[in-house]
Design a protein around this motif. Structure first.
Motif, PDB file in Angstrom:
ATOM      1  N   ALA A  97       0.846  -1.187   0.000  1.00 47.21           N
ATOM      2  CA  ALA A  97       0.000   0.000   0.000  1.00 47.21           C
ATOM      3  C   ALA A  97       0.885   1.242   0.000  1.00 47.21           C
ATOM      4  O   ALA A  97       2.113   1.147   0.113  1.00 47.21           O
ATOM      5  CB  ALA A  97      -0.912  -0.013   1.223  1.00 47.21           C
ATOM      6  N   TYR A  98       0.264   2.401  -0.136  1.00 41.72           N
ATOM      7  CA  TYR A  98       1.025   3.635   0.009  1.00 41.72           C
ATOM      8  C   TYR A  98       0.296   4.563   0.976  1.00 41.72           C
ATOM      9  O   TYR A  98      -0.938   4.588   1.050  1.00 41.72           O
ATOM     10  CB  TYR A  98       1.259   4.320  -1.340  1.00 41.72           C
ATOM     11  N   ASP A  99       1.102   5.291   1.729  1.00 42.69           N
ATOM     12  CA  ASP A  99       0.597   6.199   2.755  1.00 42.69           C
ATOM     13  C   ASP A  99       0.321   7.547   2.105  1.00 42.69           C
ATOM     14  O   ASP A  99       1.238   8.233   1.639  1.00 42.69           O
ATOM     15  CB  ASP A  99       1.639   6.337   3.863  1.00 42.69           C
ATOM     16  N   ARG A 100      -0.930   7.955   2.074  1.00 41.73           N
ATOM     17  CA  ARG A 100      -1.310   9.209   1.433  1.00 41.73           C
ATOM     18  C   ARG A 100      -0.799  10.420   2.199  1.00 41.73           C
ATOM     19  O   ARG A 100      -0.758  11.529   1.665  1.00 41.73           O
ATOM     20  CB  ARG A 100      -2.821   9.267   1.293  1.00 41.73           C
ATOM     21  N   GLU A 166     -11.246  -3.744   3.731  1.00 45.04           N
ATOM     22  CA  GLU A 166     -10.953  -4.808   4.700  1.00 45.04           C
ATOM     23  C   GLU A 166      -9.757  -4.479   5.581  1.00 45.04           C
ATOM     24  O   GLU A 166      -9.754  -4.776   6.778  1.00 45.04           O
ATOM     25  CB  GLU A 166     -10.707  -6.118   3.948  1.00 45.04           C
ATOM     26  N   PHE A 167      -8.734  -3.856   5.008  1.00 45.05           N
ATOM     27  CA  PHE A 167      -7.486  -3.684   5.743  1.00 45.05           C
ATOM     28  C   PHE A 167      -7.143  -2.232   6.086  1.00 45.05           C
ATOM     29  O   PHE A 167      -6.386  -1.999   7.028  1.00 45.05           O
ATOM     30  CB  PHE A 167      -6.323  -4.282   4.931  1.00 45.05           C
ATOM     31  N   PHE A 168      -7.694  -1.267   5.344  1.00 46.23           N
ATOM     32  CA  PHE A 168      -7.303   0.131   5.549  1.00 46.23           C
ATOM     33  C   PHE A 168      -8.542   1.016   5.625  1.00 46.23           C
ATOM     34  O   PHE A 168      -8.693   1.980   4.879  1.00 46.23           O
ATOM     35  CB  PHE A 168      -6.387   0.596   4.405  1.00 46.23           C
ATOM     36  N   ALA A 169      -9.402   0.691   6.554  1.00 42.12           N
ATOM     37  CA  ALA A 169     -10.714   1.340   6.591  1.00 42.12           C
ATOM     38  C   ALA A 169     -10.642   2.829   6.905  1.00 42.12           C
ATOM     39  O   ALA A 169     -11.567   3.575   6.566  1.00 42.12           O
ATOM     40  CB  ALA A 169     -11.599   0.635   7.619  1.00 42.12           C
ATOM     41  N   ASP A 170      -9.555   3.294   7.542  1.00 43.87           N
ATOM     42  CA  ASP A 170      -9.500   4.711   7.897  1.00 43.87           C
ATOM     43  C   ASP A 170      -9.147   5.602   6.710  1.00 43.87           C
ATOM     44  O   ASP A 170      -9.214   6.831   6.810  1.00 43.87           O
ATOM     45  CB  ASP A 170      -8.533   4.956   9.050  1.00 43.87           C
ATOM     46  N   GLY A 171      -8.773   5.009   5.564  1.00 49.79           N
ATOM     47  CA  GLY A 171      -8.552   5.776   4.349  1.00 49.79           C
ATOM     48  C   GLY A 171      -7.167   6.370   4.187  1.00 49.79           C
ATOM     49  O   GLY A 171      -6.860   6.944   3.132  1.00 49.79           O
ATOM     50  N   ARG A 172      -6.319   6.255   5.187  1.00 48.22           N
ATOM     51  CA  ARG A 172      -4.980   6.836   5.062  1.00 48.22           C
ATOM     52  C   ARG A 172      -4.121   6.067   4.066  1.00 48.22           C
ATOM     53  O   ARG A 172      -3.367   6.648   3.298  1.00 48.22           O
ATOM     54  CB  ARG A 172      -4.296   6.882   6.422  1.00 48.22           C
ATOM     55  N   LEU A 173      -4.225   4.744   4.087  1.00 47.69           N
ATOM     56  CA  LEU A 173      -3.472   3.905   3.171  1.00 47.69           C
ATOM     57  C   LEU A 173      -4.350   3.466   2.016  1.00 47.69           C
ATOM     58  O   LEU A 173      -5.554   3.250   2.190  1.00 47.69           O
ATOM     59  CB  LEU A 173      -2.916   2.669   3.885  1.00 47.69           C
TER      60      LEU A 173
END
Length: 205
Positions: A97-100, A166-173
């Motif tokens: 993934a990438y961190d926005r 499923e894995f990054f529900a907070d939207g940052r990644l």
């Protein structure tokens, strides 16, 4: 136009030839995977190699989730294309993934020049930079895995939004791609597919 065929005129030193063989010539993407586990220590060694390779401003936006247990891999199954579901037998499935908001770490990672205000002011630039450099790091992951004696198989047949939910529900990644890591279940089942030669893919100006 200059000749775009680039012949190798000098033999490679033995140690470079060995590395090139492991990384490129002999390495193959498995279509069938052994369920042989990959030790957690190996995954830490893998990341320690990946993190040293270059990214813009040393920003290192990639984030890696290593799925090692059957339960963790099953969480991914609904998001996979039918053709990729069999690859869940690999020892590890890496979500790259990438961190926005990678730029929040730039004061630490780029101590000589902090470009983070530029990304705060231009979210689209931050998104593009994170995606591009996170993709670079995925490539580094594949090569580092091969260096450590692992097979690696990148996957793009999946529903990225479902993985994010499923894995990054907070939207940052945000999910970029998946990489199966581990050991092939036997030798390759077919010859290596052709590659374009330099005359079709390279221009030297």
């Amino acid at each position: 136009m200059p000749d775009t065929h680039l012949p190798v005129t000098e033999p490679l030193p033995d140690e470079i030839a060995l590395a090139a063989d492991r990384l490129f010539f002999s390495a193959r993407t498995p279509h069938s995977w052994s369920d042989r586990p990959v030790p957690v220590e190996t995954l830490h060694r893998l990341y320690d190699l990946v993190r040293l390779a270059p990214t813009a401003f040393n920003g290192s936006p990639a984030r890696f989730v290593f799925l090692t247990t059957p339960e963790a891999k099953e969480r991914l199954r609904p998001a996979l294309s039918r053709g990729n579901q069999s690859k869940l037998t690999a020892g590890v499935i890496a979500i790259v993934a990438y961190d926005r908001r990678f730029f929040e770490h730039l004061p630490l990672l780029s101590p000589h020049y902090d470009p983070s205000p530029m990304f705060v002011e231009e979210p689209s630039l931050a998104e593009t930079t994170a995606f591009r450099n996170g993709s670079l790091q995925a490539g580094y992951l594949i090569l580092a895995a091969r260096m450590l004696g692992l097979d690696a198989g990148p996957m793009s047949g999946f529903d990225a939004e479902a993985v994010d939910a499923e894995f990054f529900a907070d939207g940052r990644l945000r999910t970029n791609l998946l990489v199966a890591l581990g050991h092939a279940d036997g030798p390759p089942s077919r010859p290596r597919a052709p590659r374009l030669d330099a005359s079709k893919a390279v221009v030297v100006l």
